[in-house]
Design a protein around this motif. Sequence first.
Motif, PDB file in Angstrom:
ATOM      1  N   GLY A  33      56.257  39.209 -42.336  1.00 29.58           N
ATOM      2  CA  GLY A  33      56.790  38.892 -43.651  1.00 29.58           C
ATOM      3  C   GLY A  33      55.685  38.534 -44.625  1.00 29.58           C
ATOM      4  O   GLY A  33      54.749  37.812 -44.272  1.00 29.58           O
ATOM      5  N   GLN A  34      55.808  39.065 -45.819  1.00 30.56           N
ATOM      6  CA  GLN A  34      54.858  38.759 -46.892  1.00 30.56           C
ATOM      7  C   GLN A  34      55.574  37.948 -47.958  1.00 30.56           C
ATOM      8  O   GLN A  34      56.730  38.219 -48.299  1.00 30.56           O
ATOM      9  N   ILE A  35      54.871  36.956 -48.459  1.00 31.19           N
ATOM     10  CA  ILE A  35      55.343  36.170 -49.598  1.00 31.19           C
ATOM     11  C   ILE A  35      54.416  36.478 -50.773  1.00 31.19           C
ATOM     12  O   ILE A  35      53.386  37.131 -50.592  1.00 31.19           O
ATOM     13  N   PRO A  36      54.750  36.032 -51.988  1.00 32.48           N
ATOM     14  CA  PRO A  36      53.963  36.438 -53.161  1.00 32.48           C
ATOM     15  C   PRO A  36      52.628  35.709 -53.329  1.00 32.48           C
ATOM     16  O   PRO A  36      52.343  35.096 -54.359  1.00 32.48           O
ATOM     17  N   VAL A  38      48.599  35.910 -53.766  1.00 37.16           N
ATOM     18  CA  VAL A  38      47.536  36.789 -54.247  1.00 37.16           C
ATOM     19  C   VAL A  38      46.424  36.736 -53.200  1.00 37.16           C
ATOM     20  O   VAL A  38      45.916  35.652 -52.889  1.00 37.16           O
ATOM     21  N   PRO A  39      46.038  37.884 -52.625  1.00 35.68           N
ATOM     22  CA  PRO A  39      45.068  37.859 -51.522  1.00 35.68           C
ATOM     23  C   PRO A  39      43.751  37.176 -51.855  1.00 35.68           C
ATOM     24  O   PRO A  39      43.208  36.448 -51.016  1.00 35.68           O
ATOM     25  N   GLU A  40      43.236  37.390 -53.046  1.00 42.25           N
ATOM     26  CA  GLU A  40      41.920  36.857 -53.402  1.00 42.25           C
ATOM     27  C   GLU A  40      41.902  35.336 -53.535  1.00 42.25           C
ATOM     28  O   GLU A  40      40.890  34.695 -53.268  1.00 42.25           O
ATOM     29  N   THR A  41      43.024  34.754 -53.943  1.00 44.66           N
ATOM     30  CA  THR A  41      43.063  33.312 -54.191  1.00 44.66           C
ATOM     31  C   THR A  41      43.939  32.544 -53.215  1.00 44.66           C
ATOM     32  O   THR A  41      43.842  31.326 -53.143  1.00 44.66           O
ATOM     33  N   MET A  42      44.828  33.269 -52.524  1.00 41.01           N
ATOM     34  CA  MET A  42      45.826  32.659 -51.638  1.00 41.01           C
ATOM     35  C   MET A  42      46.745  31.705 -52.400  1.00 41.01           C
ATOM     36  O   MET A  42      47.307  30.774 -51.839  1.00 41.01           O
ATOM     37  N   GLU A  43      46.892  31.959 -53.706  1.00 38.59           N
ATOM     38  CA  GLU A  43      47.815  31.206 -54.559  1.00 38.59           C
ATOM     39  C   GLU A  43      49.054  32.061 -54.812  1.00 38.59           C
ATOM     40  O   GLU A  43      48.984  33.294 -54.798  1.00 38.59           O
ATOM     41  N   ILE A  44      50.168  31.395 -55.096  1.00 41.37           N
ATOM     42  CA  ILE A  44      51.405  32.103 -55.430  1.00 41.37           C
ATOM     43  C   ILE A  44      51.226  32.779 -56.789  1.00 41.37           C
ATOM     44  O   ILE A  44      50.728  32.158 -57.737  1.00 41.37           O
ATOM     45  N   VAL A  45      51.629  34.035 -56.889  1.00 44.39           N
ATOM     46  CA  VAL A  45      51.517  34.762 -58.148  1.00 44.39           C
ATOM     47  C   VAL A  45      52.376  34.069 -59.212  1.00 44.39           C
ATOM     48  O   VAL A  45      53.447  33.543 -58.922  1.00 44.39           O
ATOM     49  N   ALA A  46      51.882  34.048 -60.431  1.00 42.97           N
ATOM     50  CA  ALA A  46      52.643  33.466 -61.535  1.00 42.97           C
ATOM     51  C   ALA A  46      53.705  34.459 -61.981  1.00 42.97           C
ATOM     52  O   ALA A  46      53.537  35.674 -61.856  1.00 42.97           O
ATOM     53  N   GLY A  47      54.805  33.949 -62.500  1.00 49.43           N
ATOM     54  CA  GLY A  47      55.808  34.825 -63.078  1.00 49.43           C
ATOM     55  C   GLY A  47      57.165  34.701 -62.434  1.00 49.43           C
ATOM     56  O   GLY A  47      57.392  33.897 -61.530  1.00 49.43           O
ATOM     57  N   ILE A  49      60.862  36.431 -60.698  1.00 48.06           N
ATOM     58  CA  ILE A  49      61.124  37.059 -59.408  1.00 48.06           C
ATOM     59  C   ILE A  49      60.591  38.485 -59.359  1.00 48.06           C
ATOM     60  O   ILE A  49      60.140  38.941 -58.311  1.00 48.06           O
ATOM     61  N   SER A  50      60.599  39.200 -60.466  1.00 41.41           N
ATOM     62  CA  SER A  50      60.064  40.561 -60.464  1.00 41.41           C
ATOM     63  C   SER A  50      58.568  40.553 -60.181  1.00 41.41           C
ATOM     64  O   SER A  50      58.073  41.366 -59.389  1.00 41.41           O
ATOM     65  N   ALA A  51      57.834  39.647 -60.794  1.00 39.60           N
ATOM     66  CA  ALA A  51      56.398  39.527 -60.538  1.00 39.60           C
ATOM     67  C   ALA A  51      56.152  39.136 -59.086  1.00 39.60           C
ATOM     68  O   ALA A  51      55.230  39.661 -58.432  1.00 39.60           O
ATOM     69  N   GLN A  52      56.963  38.221 -58.573  1.00 42.53           N
ATOM     70  CA  GLN A  52      56.817  37.804 -57.181  1.00 42.53           C
ATOM     71  C   GLN A  52      57.114  38.963 -56.235  1.00 42.53           C
ATOM     72  O   GLN A  52      56.384  39.193 -55.271  1.00 42.53           O
ATOM     73  N   ALA A  53      58.173  39.708 -56.504  1.00 44.31           N
ATOM     74  CA  ALA A  53      58.525  40.846 -55.652  1.00 44.31           C
ATOM     75  C   ALA A  53      57.438  41.916 -55.699  1.00 44.31           C
ATOM     76  O   ALA A  53      57.101  42.505 -54.663  1.00 44.31           O
ATOM     77  N   ARG A  54      56.870  42.173 -56.881  1.00 42.76           N
ATOM     78  CA  ARG A  54      55.777  43.153 -56.971  1.00 42.76           C
ATOM     79  C   ARG A  54      54.591  42.732 -56.105  1.00 42.76           C
ATOM     80  O   ARG A  54      53.971  43.562 -55.446  1.00 42.76           O
ATOM     81  N   GLN A  55      54.266  41.447 -56.116  1.00 42.04           N
ATOM     82  CA  GLN A  55      53.154  40.972 -55.288  1.00 42.04           C
ATOM     83  C   GLN A  55      53.480  41.153 -53.816  1.00 42.04           C
ATOM     84  O   GLN A  55      52.635  41.581 -53.027  1.00 42.04           O
TER      85      GLN A  55
END
Length: 127
Positions: A33-36, A38-47, A49-55
Motif C-alpha cells: 500500500g502506498q500513501i501520499p 513525496v519520495p524525496e521528503t517523506m512528507e505528505i503531499v499538500a493539497g 484528495i485529488s492531489a493525494q490520490a495523484r501522489q
Amino acid sequence: MTNRAVISTDEAPAAIGPYSQAIKVGNIVWLSGQIPLVPETMEIVAGDISAQARQVFSNLAAVAKAAGGSLDDAVKLNISLTDMNNFGAVNAVMEEFLNAPFPARACVAVAALPKGVSIEVEAQLAV
C-alpha cells in the motif's frame, strides 16, 4: 528454491515499517500500500484528495516500473479511504493513471490510515 524478488526504488517512498515496496514471484508482483508521501521528503503531499490520490498513484507507478511493468499491468487494486465522499475524486484520478480495460478493484472505508492520511492503495500486477 523460490524465485521471490524484493522490488525497491528511490522513485517511491521508502517503507515506513517492516515491509518491502513490492515482492515479485514469477510474473506476479504484489505492491505494498502506498500513501501520499513525496519520495524525496517523506512528507505528505499538500493539497486535496485529488492531489493525494495523484501522489499515491505516482508512487505505485514508480514501484510498478521498478518491477518491470506499469499500472496497466494491474490485475487488482485495493483502495482504502477514510471518507467515502472522496470516491468520485479518486475514480477520476485513477482514470488519469490507468487505461481500459481497468483492473478488478475493491474500495473500502476505514477508520484511519498511517500518518493520518485519507487514502492508501495497494496493487497486484501480472508482468
